[in-house]
Scaffold this active site. Structure first.
Site, PDB file in Angstrom:
ATOM      1  N   CYS A 110       0.887  -0.741   0.005  1.00  0.00           N
ATOM      2  CA  CYS A 110      -0.093  -0.390   0.283  1.00  0.00           C
ATOM      3  C   CYS A 110       0.802   1.131   0.129  1.00  0.00           C
ATOM      4  O   CYS A 110       2.089   1.227   0.793  1.00  0.00           O
ATOM      5  CB  CYS A 110      -0.545   0.143   0.782  1.00  0.00           C
ATOM      6  SG  CYS A 110      -1.943   1.777   1.344  1.00  0.00           S
ATOM      7  N   HIS A 154      -9.324  -3.425  -1.605  1.00  0.00           N
ATOM      8  CA  HIS A 154      -7.772  -2.867  -1.453  1.00  0.00           C
ATOM      9  C   HIS A 154      -8.498  -1.899  -0.746  1.00  0.00           C
ATOM     10  O   HIS A 154      -8.512  -1.033   0.149  1.00  0.00           O
ATOM     11  CB  HIS A 154      -7.127  -3.517  -1.489  1.00  0.00           C
ATOM     12  CG  HIS A 154      -5.681  -2.228  -0.920  1.00  0.00           C
ATOM     13  ND1 HIS A 154      -4.545  -3.652  -0.268  1.00  0.00           N
ATOM     14  CD2 HIS A 154      -5.260  -1.265  -1.516  1.00  0.00           C
ATOM     15  CE1 HIS A 154      -3.968  -2.221   0.188  1.00  0.00           C
ATOM     16  NE2 HIS A 154      -4.263  -0.814  -0.600  1.00  0.00           N
ATOM     17  N   GLU A 155      -8.524  -0.852  -2.258  1.00  0.00           N
ATOM     18  CA  GLU A 155      -9.454   0.757  -2.083  1.00  0.00           C
ATOM     19  C   GLU A 155      -9.916   1.307  -1.372  1.00  0.00           C
ATOM     20  O   GLU A 155     -10.443   1.453  -0.555  1.00  0.00           O
ATOM     21  CB  GLU A 155      -9.526   1.345  -3.753  1.00  0.00           C
ATOM     22  CG  GLU A 155      -7.938   1.102  -4.477  1.00  0.00           C
ATOM     23  CD  GLU A 155      -7.027   1.513  -3.600  1.00  0.00           C
ATOM     24  OE1 GLU A 155      -6.659   1.962  -2.555  1.00  0.00           O
ATOM     25  OE2 GLU A 155      -5.232   0.725  -3.774  1.00  0.00           O
ATOM     26  N   HIS A 158     -10.228   1.080   2.400  1.00  0.00           N
ATOM     27  CA  HIS A 158      -9.746   2.375   2.937  1.00  0.00           C
ATOM     28  C   HIS A 158     -11.085   3.143   4.001  1.00  0.00           C
ATOM     29  O   HIS A 158     -11.123   4.744   4.562  1.00  0.00           O
ATOM     30  CB  HIS A 158      -8.823   3.266   2.196  1.00  0.00           C
ATOM     31  CG  HIS A 158      -8.113   2.423   1.405  1.00  0.00           C
ATOM     32  ND1 HIS A 158      -6.738   2.993   2.654  1.00  0.00           N
ATOM     33  CD2 HIS A 158      -7.313   2.622   0.764  1.00  0.00           C
ATOM     34  CE1 HIS A 158      -5.537   2.550   1.901  1.00  0.00           C
ATOM     35  NE2 HIS A 158      -5.380   2.015   1.163  1.00  0.00           N
TER      36      HIS A 158
END
Length: 184
Positions: A110, A154-155, A158
């Site tokens: 990341c 993954h994004e 966030h």
């Protein structure tokens, strides 16, 4: 132009902040930010540009990584020689996901995490994501599998203040997942 100095790391408590949806149509300021996020990814994958501006290569970025708690992300994932998967999404959300899991064989990384965190990060192998894509200027549904599905998850993690290493099994980081799709 976004550079590495604009990206906050996991020592900054803001990275754990929960992001809020943006109103549609997005503002000119949000539009510019999303386009700059997309441009950062394109630049980071270009060897000359990334070296010139000291950019870490990346396939995805969320607005919170710039300290902005808004549900916006950009993704540029190489698909083949001809084209890439490219999205600049506002308010993306997963509308369905597979029971089957998938993970990257060598683990995830990341832009906001400098230290290495080794281990398997379990994700859904296939997902459908709905959101407004600025590059196409319309609401879209993305059917993603494999690497693209992992990048999108993954994004979107966030948005909830979750980092990839939060998913790693603390007692056995490399414990394989039965029937999971392993992505090289």
């Amino acid at each position: 132009m976004i550079t590495m100095k604009d990206i906050i790391d996991d020592h900054n408590e803001k990275i754990r902040e929960v992001s809020k949806e943006v109103a549609l149509p997005i503002t000119n300021e949000e539009r510019e930010l999303l386009l700059q996020m997309h441009e950062f990814l394109v630049n980071s994958q270009d060897p000359e540009t990334s070296e010139k501006y000291d950019l870490r290569p990346a396939v995805g970025i969320a607005a919170i990584q710039l300290g902005i708690p808004k549900k916006m992300l950009a993704v540029v994932v190489p698909k083949d020689e001809e084209e890439d998967y490219e999205f600049a999404l506002a308010n993306p959300k997963i509308i369905s996901e597979s029971i089957q899991k998938a993970y990257l064989k060598n683990g995830e990384g990341c832009l906001s995490v400098e230290e290495e965190h080794e281990g398997i990060v379990p994700r859904a192998a296939r997902i459908k994501v709905k959101g407004f894509d600025l590059l196409r200027n319309e609401e879209i549904v993305i059917s993603a599998s494999g690497y693209l599905a992992i990048v999108l998850q993954h994004e979107m993690d966030h948005f909830n203040g979750t980092l990839f290493y939060d998913h790693i099994n603390v007692t056995n980081p490399w414990q394989e997942i039965p029937d999971a799709k392993v992505i090289e």
